[in-house]
Design a protein around this motif. Structure first.
Motif, short mmCIF file in Angstrom:
data_model
loop_
_atom_site.label_atom_id
_atom_site.label_comp_id
_atom_site.label_asym_id
_atom_site.label_seq_id
_atom_site.Cartn_x
_atom_site.Cartn_y
_atom_site.Cartn_z
N ASP A 1 0.61 -1.10 0.00
CA ASP A 1 -0.19 0.58 -0.14
C ASP A 1 1.04 1.17 -0.17
OD1 ASP A 1 -1.91 0.96 -0.05
OD2 ASP A 1 -2.61 1.87 2.65
N GLY A 2 2.25 0.97 -0.22
CA GLY A 2 2.98 2.60 -0.69
C GLY A 2 3.73 2.01 0.54
N VAL A 3 3.47 1.54 1.58
CA VAL A 3 4.60 2.28 3.06
C VAL A 3 6.02 1.71 2.81
CG1 VAL A 3 4.36 2.42 5.62
CG2 VAL A 3 2.97 2.48 4.63
N ASN A 4 7.18 2.67 3.03
CA ASN A 4 8.24 2.20 3.71
C ASN A 4 9.17 1.82 4.22
OD1 ASN A 4 7.92 5.28 1.48
ND2 ASN A 4 8.40 3.19 0.17
N ILE A 5 8.71 2.19 5.35
CA ILE A 5 9.35 2.52 6.77
C ILE A 5 8.43 2.83 7.59
CG2 ILE A 5 10.27 4.24 7.33
CD1 ILE A 5 12.53 3.17 7.71
N VAL A 6 8.51 2.09 9.03
CA VAL A 6 7.81 1.85 10.12
C VAL A 6 7.96 2.87 11.50
CG1 VAL A 6 5.88 1.00 11.88
CG2 VAL A 6 6.10 0.28 9.63
N CYS A 7 7.64 3.40 11.89
CA CYS A 7 8.53 4.81 12.81
C CYS A 7 8.13 4.73 14.10
CB CYS A 7 9.28 5.63 12.73
SG CYS A 7 7.84 6.91 13.10
N ARG A 8 8.08 4.71 15.59
CA ARG A 8 7.52 5.11 16.69
C ARG A 8 7.90 5.49 17.31
NH1 ARG A 8 3.53 3.25 14.98
NH2 ARG A 8 2.15 2.07 14.96
N ALA A 9 8.13 7.30 17.95
CA ALA A 9 8.50 7.92 18.42
C ALA A 9 9.04 8.39 20.06
CB ALA A 9 8.42 9.11 17.60
N LEU A 10 9.44 8.81 20.76
CA LEU A 10 9.68 9.43 21.75
C LEU A 10 10.19 10.75 21.60
CD1 LEU A 10 9.55 6.21 22.30
CD2 LEU A 10 10.80 6.78 24.46
N SER A 11 9.15 11.52 22.75
CA SER A 11 9.61 13.49 22.55
C SER A 11 9.84 13.34 24.46
CB SER A 11 9.25 14.11 21.98
OG SER A 11 8.64 15.01 22.04
N MET A 12 10.61 14.10 25.17
CA MET A 12 10.39 13.89 26.63
C MET A 12 10.42 13.49 27.22
SD MET A 12 11.28 17.20 25.47
CE MET A 12 11.08 18.76 27.17
N GLN A 13 10.59 12.19 27.20
CA GLN A 13 10.37 11.13 27.87
C GLN A 13 9.25 10.80 28.23
OE1 GLN A 13 12.63 10.51 31.07
NE2 GLN A 13 13.51 12.19 31.39
N GLN A 14 8.00 11.19 26.61
CA GLN A 14 6.84 10.28 26.64
C GLN A 14 6.61 9.67 25.20
OE1 GLN A 14 4.81 13.99 26.17
NE2 GLN A 14 3.57 13.56 28.60
N ALA A 15 6.00 8.64 24.89
CA ALA A 15 5.14 8.25 23.17
C ALA A 15 4.67 9.17 23.00
CB ALA A 15 4.54 6.38 24.20
N HIS A 16 5.48 9.07 21.83
CA HIS A 16 4.82 10.32 20.47
C HIS A 16 3.56 10.14 20.34
CE1 HIS A 16 4.22 13.61 18.04
NE2 HIS A 16 5.14 14.64 18.09
N LYS A 17 1.99 10.47 19.99
CA LYS A 17 1.16 9.97 19.28
C LYS A 17 1.14 9.95 17.82
CE LYS A 17 -0.68 10.68 23.19
NZ LYS A 17 -1.26 8.62 23.66
N ALA A 18 2.49 10.38 17.11
CA ALA A 18 2.63 10.87 16.02
C ALA A 18 3.49 10.29 15.56
CB ALA A 18 1.77 11.75 15.20
N VAL A 19 4.76 11.89 15.23
CA VAL A 19 6.01 11.74 15.25
C VAL A 19 6.75 13.15 14.70
CG1 VAL A 19 6.15 10.48 12.06
CG2 VAL A 19 8.41 10.89 13.24
N PRO A 20 7.94 13.99 14.98
CA PRO A 20 7.83 14.84 15.36
C PRO A 20 8.80 14.42 13.84
CG PRO A 20 8.86 13.81 17.61
CD PRO A 20 8.40 13.11 16.40
N LEU A 21 8.11 16.07 13.59
CA LEU A 21 7.86 16.43 12.37
C LEU A 21 9.35 16.00 11.45
CD1 LEU A 21 5.88 19.16 10.37
CD2 LEU A 21 6.03 16.11 10.23
N THR A 22 10.66 17.28 12.11
CA THR A 22 12.09 17.14 12.29
C THR A 22 12.63 15.69 12.79
OG1 THR A 22 12.32 17.62 14.03
CG2 THR A 22 12.57 19.42 13.32
N LEU A 23 12.46 15.07 13.20
CA LEU A 23 12.58 13.31 13.05
C LEU A 23 12.13 12.80 11.77
CD1 LEU A 23 15.12 12.82 15.15
CD2 LEU A 23 13.30 14.27 15.95
N ALA A 24 10.90 13.23 11.29
CA ALA A 24 10.40 12.57 9.91
C ALA A 24 11.69 12.60 9.23
CB ALA A 24 9.38 12.51 9.87
N LEU A 25 11.26 14.41 8.88
CA LEU A 25 12.79 14.74 7.23
C LEU A 25 14.40 14.01 7.89
CD1 LEU A 25 11.65 18.24 7.77
CD2 LEU A 25 11.55 16.48 6.37
N ASN A 26 14.53 13.53 9.43
CA ASN A 26 15.53 13.30 9.17
C ASN A 26 15.82 11.34 8.12
OD1 ASN A 26 17.77 12.07 10.67
ND2 ASN A 26 18.03 13.34 12.51
#
Length: 372
Positions: free
Chosen positions: A279-304
Protein backbone atom coordinates in the motif's frame (compact mmCIF):
# COMPACT_ATOMS: atom_id res chain seq x y z
CA UNK A 1 2.93 37.36 43.17
CA UNK A 2 2.20 39.69 40.23
CA UNK A 3 -0.11 38.98 37.29
CA UNK A 4 0.83 40.36 33.88
CA UNK A 5 -0.06 39.61 30.27
CA UNK A 6 1.30 39.76 26.73
CA UNK A 7 -0.42 39.61 23.32
CA UNK A 8 -0.19 36.27 21.53
CA UNK A 9 -1.80 34.09 18.90
CA UNK A 10 -2.66 30.48 19.71
CA UNK A 11 -2.18 28.33 16.61
CA UNK A 12 -2.20 24.76 15.44
CA UNK A 13 0.76 23.87 13.28
CA UNK A 14 0.60 20.37 11.82
CA UNK A 15 -0.10 17.99 14.71
CA UNK A 16 1.05 20.43 17.40
CA UNK A 17 -0.25 23.67 18.83
CA UNK A 18 1.25 26.49 20.81
CA UNK A 19 1.68 30.20 21.39
CA UNK A 20 2.99 32.50 18.66
CA UNK A 21 4.58 35.62 20.17
CA UNK A 22 6.23 38.73 18.76
CA UNK A 23 9.76 38.92 20.09
CA UNK A 24 9.21 42.57 20.94
CA UNK A 25 6.56 41.50 23.47
CA UNK A 26 9.10 39.54 25.51
CA UNK A 27 12.22 40.76 27.36
CA UNK A 28 15.27 41.24 25.15
CA UNK A 29 17.22 39.06 27.58
CA UNK A 30 16.18 35.46 26.83
CA UNK A 31 17.23 34.38 30.32
CA UNK A 32 14.17 36.26 31.59
CA UNK A 33 11.72 34.28 29.44
CA UNK A 34 11.48 31.22 31.69
CA UNK A 35 9.10 32.45 34.41
CA UNK A 36 6.91 34.19 31.82
CA UNK A 37 6.53 31.38 29.29
CA UNK A 38 6.35 28.55 31.82
CA UNK A 39 3.56 30.29 33.73
CA UNK A 40 1.71 31.12 30.51
CA UNK A 41 1.74 27.42 29.55
CA UNK A 42 0.72 26.24 33.03
CA UNK A 43 4.04 24.88 34.22
CA UNK A 44 5.57 23.70 36.43
CA UNK A 45 2.78 21.20 37.11
CA UNK A 46 3.53 18.10 39.20
CA UNK A 47 0.21 16.66 38.00
CA UNK A 48 1.36 16.90 34.38
CA UNK A 49 -1.85 18.49 33.07
CA UNK A 50 -1.02 22.23 32.71
CA UNK A 51 -4.56 23.12 33.75
CA UNK A 52 -3.39 26.54 34.93
CA UNK A 53 -2.17 27.64 31.51
CA UNK A 54 -2.38 27.22 27.75
CA UNK A 55 -0.70 23.81 27.56
CA UNK A 56 -2.57 20.53 27.77
CA UNK A 57 -0.11 18.14 29.35
CA UNK A 58 1.65 16.56 26.36
CA UNK A 59 4.86 17.58 24.66
CA UNK A 60 3.21 18.39 21.31
CA UNK A 61 0.95 21.00 22.94
CA UNK A 62 3.48 22.68 25.25
CA UNK A 63 5.22 24.78 22.62
CA UNK A 64 6.03 28.40 21.85
CA UNK A 65 7.39 30.22 18.79
CA UNK A 66 8.91 33.68 19.17
CA UNK A 67 9.00 35.59 15.86
CA UNK A 68 10.47 38.85 14.58
CA UNK A 69 11.41 40.52 11.30
CA UNK A 70 14.82 39.40 10.11
CA UNK A 71 17.87 41.52 9.34
CA UNK A 72 19.27 38.74 7.16
CA UNK A 73 19.27 39.08 3.38
CA UNK A 74 18.16 35.47 2.96
CA UNK A 75 15.25 35.56 5.43
CA UNK A 76 12.05 37.52 6.01
CA UNK A 77 11.59 36.48 9.63
CA UNK A 78 13.62 34.95 12.45
CA UNK A 79 11.99 32.56 14.88
CA UNK A 80 12.97 30.72 18.02
CA UNK A 81 11.19 27.53 19.03
CA UNK A 82 10.70 26.90 22.74
CA UNK A 83 9.68 23.56 24.26
CA UNK A 84 8.21 24.14 27.73
CA UNK A 85 8.75 21.39 30.28
CA UNK A 86 5.38 20.25 31.56
CA UNK A 87 6.30 19.18 35.08
CA UNK A 88 9.37 21.34 35.71
CA UNK A 89 8.64 24.45 33.63
CA UNK A 90 12.08 24.43 32.01
CA UNK A 91 12.59 26.06 28.61
CA UNK A 92 14.34 23.88 26.04
CA UNK A 93 15.57 25.74 22.96
CA UNK A 94 18.10 23.19 21.75
CA UNK A 95 16.20 22.09 18.65
CA UNK A 96 13.52 23.08 16.17
CA UNK A 97 9.95 21.80 15.74
CA UNK A 98 8.75 21.04 12.24
CA UNK A 99 5.06 21.12 13.11
CA UNK A 100 5.19 24.53 14.75
CA UNK A 101 7.46 25.76 11.95
CA UNK A 102 4.47 25.31 9.64
CA UNK A 103 2.59 27.96 11.66
CA UNK A 104 5.38 30.55 11.46
CA UNK A 105 4.81 31.52 7.82
CA UNK A 106 1.03 32.03 8.22
CA UNK A 107 1.61 34.00 11.43
CA UNK A 108 4.20 36.20 9.71
CA UNK A 109 1.79 36.90 6.86
CA UNK A 110 -1.12 37.72 9.15
CA UNK A 111 1.02 39.98 11.35
CA UNK A 112 2.53 41.84 8.37
CA UNK A 113 6.07 40.76 9.19
CA UNK A 114 6.90 39.97 5.56
CA UNK A 115 7.87 43.25 3.86
CA UNK A 116 7.53 42.18 0.24
CA UNK A 117 5.05 39.45 -0.67
CA UNK A 118 5.75 37.90 -4.06
CA UNK A 119 2.94 35.67 -5.38
CA UNK A 120 4.17 32.34 -6.75
CA UNK A 121 1.19 30.54 -8.27
CA UNK A 122 -1.73 32.38 -9.89
CA UNK A 123 -1.34 35.03 -7.21
CA UNK A 124 -2.66 32.74 -4.47
CA UNK A 125 0.57 31.25 -3.08
CA UNK A 126 3.50 33.03 -1.45
CA UNK A 127 6.84 32.02 -0.01
CA UNK A 128 8.07 33.16 3.41
CA UNK A 129 11.79 32.77 4.08
CA UNK A 130 12.44 31.86 7.70
CA UNK A 131 15.62 31.66 9.78
CA UNK A 132 15.42 29.24 12.70
CA UNK A 133 17.67 30.45 15.51
CA UNK A 134 17.72 27.07 17.28
CA UNK A 135 19.50 25.32 14.41
CA UNK A 136 20.80 28.33 12.41
CA UNK A 137 19.06 26.92 9.35
CA UNK A 138 16.91 28.50 6.61
CA UNK A 139 13.43 27.18 5.85
CA UNK A 140 11.04 28.23 3.10
CA UNK A 141 7.31 28.12 3.81
CA UNK A 142 4.93 28.21 0.84
CA UNK A 143 1.27 28.77 1.65
CA UNK A 144 -1.96 30.17 0.24
CA UNK A 145 -3.20 33.72 0.72
CA UNK A 146 -6.71 35.11 0.33
CA UNK A 147 -5.61 37.54 -2.39
CA UNK A 148 -7.48 40.65 -1.32
CA UNK A 149 -5.81 41.12 2.07
CA UNK A 150 -2.70 39.01 1.42
CA UNK A 151 -3.39 37.13 4.64
CA UNK A 152 -2.96 33.42 5.16
CA UNK A 153 -5.85 31.40 3.75
CA UNK A 154 -6.49 28.37 6.03
CA UNK A 155 -9.28 26.80 3.99
CA UNK A 156 -8.47 24.04 1.53
CA UNK A 157 -8.78 20.38 0.65
CA UNK A 158 -5.47 19.04 2.00
CA UNK A 159 -5.54 16.66 4.96
CA UNK A 160 -2.87 15.25 7.26
CA UNK A 161 -3.11 12.20 9.50
CA UNK A 162 -3.68 13.11 13.13
CA UNK A 163 -5.76 16.23 12.38
CA UNK A 164 -9.50 16.08 11.58
CA UNK A 165 -10.83 17.88 8.53
CA UNK A 166 -8.92 19.62 5.75
CA UNK A 167 -7.04 22.87 5.20
CA UNK A 168 -4.82 24.63 2.71
CA UNK A 169 -1.49 22.94 2.08
CA UNK A 170 1.68 24.43 3.51
CA UNK A 171 4.96 23.23 2.01
CA UNK A 172 8.03 23.46 4.22
CA UNK A 173 11.44 23.21 2.59
CA UNK A 174 14.41 22.77 4.92
CA UNK A 175 17.51 23.99 3.07
CA UNK A 176 20.82 22.24 3.72
CA UNK A 177 19.32 20.39 6.72
CA UNK A 178 22.33 18.20 7.57
CA UNK A 179 24.25 18.98 10.74
CA UNK A 180 21.59 21.10 12.45
CA UNK A 181 23.31 20.75 15.83
CA UNK A 182 26.56 18.87 15.22
CA UNK A 183 27.59 20.13 11.79
CA UNK A 184 27.44 16.65 10.22
CA UNK A 185 24.71 14.33 8.92
CA UNK A 186 26.61 11.46 10.59
CA UNK A 187 28.18 13.03 13.70
CA UNK A 188 30.32 9.97 14.50
CA UNK A 189 31.15 9.34 10.85
CA UNK A 190 29.45 5.93 11.05
CA UNK A 191 26.10 4.85 9.58
CA UNK A 192 25.71 2.48 12.55
CA UNK A 193 27.28 2.70 16.02
CA UNK A 194 27.26 0.24 18.90
CA UNK A 195 26.12 1.81 22.15
CA UNK A 196 27.07 0.16 25.43
CA UNK A 197 24.31 0.08 28.02
CA UNK A 198 24.60 0.10 31.80
CA UNK A 199 23.75 -3.62 31.96
CA UNK A 200 26.78 -4.38 29.80
CA UNK A 201 24.78 -5.15 26.66
CA UNK A 202 25.36 -3.44 23.33
CA UNK A 203 22.74 -2.10 20.93
CA UNK A 204 22.95 -0.92 17.33
CA UNK A 205 21.99 2.68 16.65
CA UNK A 206 22.15 5.10 13.74
CA UNK A 207 23.03 8.55 15.04
CA UNK A 208 22.01 11.08 12.41
CA UNK A 209 21.66 14.87 12.47
CA UNK A 210 19.37 16.04 9.69
CA UNK A 211 16.89 18.85 10.57
CA UNK A 212 17.26 17.67 14.19
CA UNK A 213 19.47 14.97 15.75
CA UNK A 214 17.98 11.51 16.22
CA UNK A 215 18.93 8.18 17.78
CA UNK A 216 17.42 5.44 15.62
CA UNK A 217 17.21 1.86 16.90
CA UNK A 218 15.36 -1.24 15.72
CA UNK A 219 12.17 -2.10 17.58
CA UNK A 220 13.12 -5.77 17.26
CA UNK A 221 16.37 -5.13 19.14
CA UNK A 222 14.31 -3.69 22.00
CA UNK A 223 11.99 -6.70 21.97
CA UNK A 224 8.78 -4.90 21.05
CA UNK A 225 6.55 -4.95 17.96
CA UNK A 226 7.15 -2.11 15.54
CA UNK A 227 3.47 -1.14 15.53
CA UNK A 228 3.14 -0.90 19.32
CA UNK A 229 0.52 1.61 20.49
CA UNK A 230 1.96 4.72 22.17
CA UNK A 231 -0.15 4.17 25.30
CA UNK A 232 1.16 0.63 25.61
CA UNK A 233 4.73 1.79 25.07
CA UNK A 234 4.36 4.62 27.57
CA UNK A 235 2.93 2.28 30.22
CA UNK A 236 6.08 0.13 30.28
CA UNK A 237 8.12 2.04 32.86
CA UNK A 238 11.17 -0.24 32.73
CA UNK A 239 11.26 -0.14 28.92
CA UNK A 240 10.85 3.65 28.85
CA UNK A 241 13.74 3.99 31.30
CA UNK A 242 15.90 1.76 29.09
CA UNK A 243 15.04 3.81 26.00
CA UNK A 244 15.96 7.00 27.83
CA UNK A 245 19.32 5.44 28.72
CA UNK A 246 19.88 4.55 25.06
CA UNK A 247 18.97 8.10 24.06
CA UNK A 248 21.44 9.52 26.55
CA UNK A 249 24.24 7.23 25.34
CA UNK A 250 23.49 8.28 21.77
CA UNK A 251 23.62 11.94 22.80
CA UNK A 252 27.05 11.43 24.36
CA UNK A 253 28.34 9.73 21.21
CA UNK A 254 27.08 12.71 19.17
CA UNK A 255 28.83 15.09 21.64
CA UNK A 256 25.45 16.50 22.67
CA UNK A 257 24.30 17.19 26.22
CA UNK A 258 22.36 14.11 27.37
CA UNK A 259 20.49 16.19 29.97
CA UNK A 260 18.76 18.17 27.20
CA UNK A 261 15.54 16.28 26.52
CA UNK A 262 14.56 17.81 23.17
CA UNK A 263 17.64 16.67 21.23
CA UNK A 264 18.37 14.05 20.31
CA UNK A 265 15.08 12.19 20.32
CA UNK A 266 14.90 8.41 20.05
CA UNK A 267 12.96 6.67 17.27
CA UNK A 268 12.13 2.95 17.00
CA UNK A 269 12.24 1.55 13.46
CA UNK A 270 10.74 -1.51 11.80
CA UNK A 271 9.98 -2.63 8.25
CA UNK A 272 6.37 -2.45 7.04
CA UNK A 273 4.16 -5.51 6.82
CA UNK A 274 3.70 -7.00 3.37
CA UNK A 275 0.22 -5.46 3.19
CA UNK A 276 1.43 -2.00 4.18
CA UNK A 277 4.39 -2.24 1.80
CA UNK A 278 1.99 -3.08 -1.02
CA UNK A 279 0.00 0.00 0.00
CA UNK A 280 3.03 2.27 -0.36
CA UNK A 281 4.56 2.36 3.15
CA UNK A 282 8.36 2.32 3.12
CA UNK A 283 9.20 2.22 6.83
CA UNK A 284 7.45 2.17 10.24
CA UNK A 285 8.43 4.20 13.30
CA UNK A 286 7.46 4.90 16.88
CA UNK A 287 8.81 8.04 18.49
CA UNK A 288 9.55 9.31 21.98
CA UNK A 289 9.62 12.98 22.91
CA UNK A 290 10.47 14.46 26.29
CA UNK A 291 10.26 10.94 27.82
CA UNK A 292 6.73 10.47 26.48
CA UNK A 293 5.56 8.10 23.76
CA UNK A 294 4.65 10.41 20.86
CA UNK A 295 1.16 10.09 19.39
CA UNK A 296 2.57 10.59 15.87
CA UNK A 297 6.17 11.52 15.00
CA UNK A 298 8.08 14.80 15.46
CA UNK A 299 8.32 16.31 11.98
CA UNK A 300 12.00 17.17 12.11
CA UNK A 301 12.71 13.54 13.06
CA UNK A 302 10.48 12.37 10.20
CA UNK A 303 12.61 14.51 7.87
CA UNK A 304 15.71 12.99 9.44
CA UNK A 305 14.32 9.49 8.96
CA UNK A 306 13.30 10.12 5.36
CA UNK A 307 16.77 11.37 4.46
CA UNK A 308 18.43 8.60 6.49
CA UNK A 309 16.65 6.04 4.32
CA UNK A 310 18.85 7.36 1.50
CA UNK A 311 22.12 7.35 3.48
CA UNK A 312 23.88 4.05 2.69
CA UNK A 313 24.33 1.68 5.59
CA UNK A 314 22.09 3.34 8.19
CA UNK A 315 19.52 1.18 9.97
CA UNK A 316 16.79 3.07 8.11
CA UNK A 317 18.47 2.30 4.78
CA UNK A 318 18.83 -1.37 5.75
CA UNK A 319 15.18 -2.01 6.61
CA UNK A 320 13.22 0.45 4.42
CA UNK A 321 11.53 -1.21 1.46
CA UNK A 322 11.11 -0.04 -2.11
CA UNK A 323 12.96 3.28 -1.79
CA UNK A 324 15.43 2.88 -4.64
CA UNK A 325 15.35 5.85 -6.98
CA UNK A 326 12.64 7.66 -4.99
CA UNK A 327 12.96 11.18 -3.62
CA UNK A 328 10.16 10.72 -1.06
CA UNK A 329 9.54 8.17 1.66
CA UNK A 330 6.21 7.19 3.23
CA UNK A 331 6.54 6.71 6.98
CA UNK A 332 3.86 4.89 8.97
CA UNK A 333 3.59 6.30 12.50
CA UNK A 334 1.20 5.88 15.41
CA UNK A 335 -1.46 8.21 13.96
CA UNK A 336 -1.23 7.37 10.28
CA UNK A 337 1.22 8.09 7.51
CA UNK A 338 3.51 10.92 6.47
CA UNK A 339 5.34 11.48 3.20
CA UNK A 340 8.64 13.34 3.38
CA UNK A 341 10.99 14.19 0.54
CA UNK A 342 14.67 14.93 0.23
CA UNK A 343 16.88 16.11 -2.61
CA UNK A 344 20.37 14.59 -2.82
CA UNK A 345 23.13 16.11 -4.96
CA UNK A 346 26.45 14.25 -5.14
CA UNK A 347 25.63 12.43 -1.92
CA UNK A 348 24.82 15.66 -0.06
CA UNK A 349 21.36 16.41 1.30
CA UNK A 350 20.43 19.63 -0.48
CA UNK A 351 16.94 20.03 0.97
CA UNK A 352 14.13 18.19 2.72
CA UNK A 353 10.46 18.99 2.40
CA UNK A 354 7.06 18.06 3.75
CA UNK A 355 3.46 19.25 3.70
CA UNK A 356 1.36 20.45 6.65
CA UNK A 357 -1.73 22.49 7.47
CA UNK A 358 -2.15 25.20 10.13
CA UNK A 359 -4.90 27.29 11.65
CA UNK A 360 -5.28 30.26 13.98
CA UNK A 361 -7.25 29.10 17.02
CA UNK A 362 -7.31 32.26 19.13
CA UNK A 363 -5.76 35.69 19.42
CA UNK A 364 -5.64 37.89 22.49
CA UNK A 365 -3.87 38.39 25.83
CA UNK A 366 -2.16 35.54 27.69
CA UNK A 367 -1.85 36.02 31.44
CA UNK A 368 1.02 34.80 33.58
CA UNK A 369 2.19 35.22 37.15
CA UNK A 370 5.68 35.96 38.45
CA UNK A 371 7.09 36.22 41.94
CA UNK A 372 7.63 39.75 43.20
Amino acid sequence: MTTNSFPATFMRGGTSNGLMIHRSDLPKDESKWQPILSSAMGSPDPYGRQLNGMGSGISSTSKVCVISKSDREDADVDYTFVQVGIKDGSLDMAGNCGNMSSAVGPFALNERLVPHIEPLKDGIEVKVRMFNTNTSKILHSTSSIDGAESRYEPGGEYSIDGVPGTGSRITLSFLDPAGAKTGKALPTGNPVDMLQLEDGNMIKASLTDIANPGVFVLASDIGIPGDIHPDTLGSKAELMARLEHIRREGAKAMTLNPDVQSVPKIILLSPPSDADAADGVNIVCRALSMQQAHKAVPLTLALNLGASCRLPGTLADQIAVDTAGKESVVIAHASGRLEVGSAMVDGKIESALLHRTARVLMKGEVFYTVDD
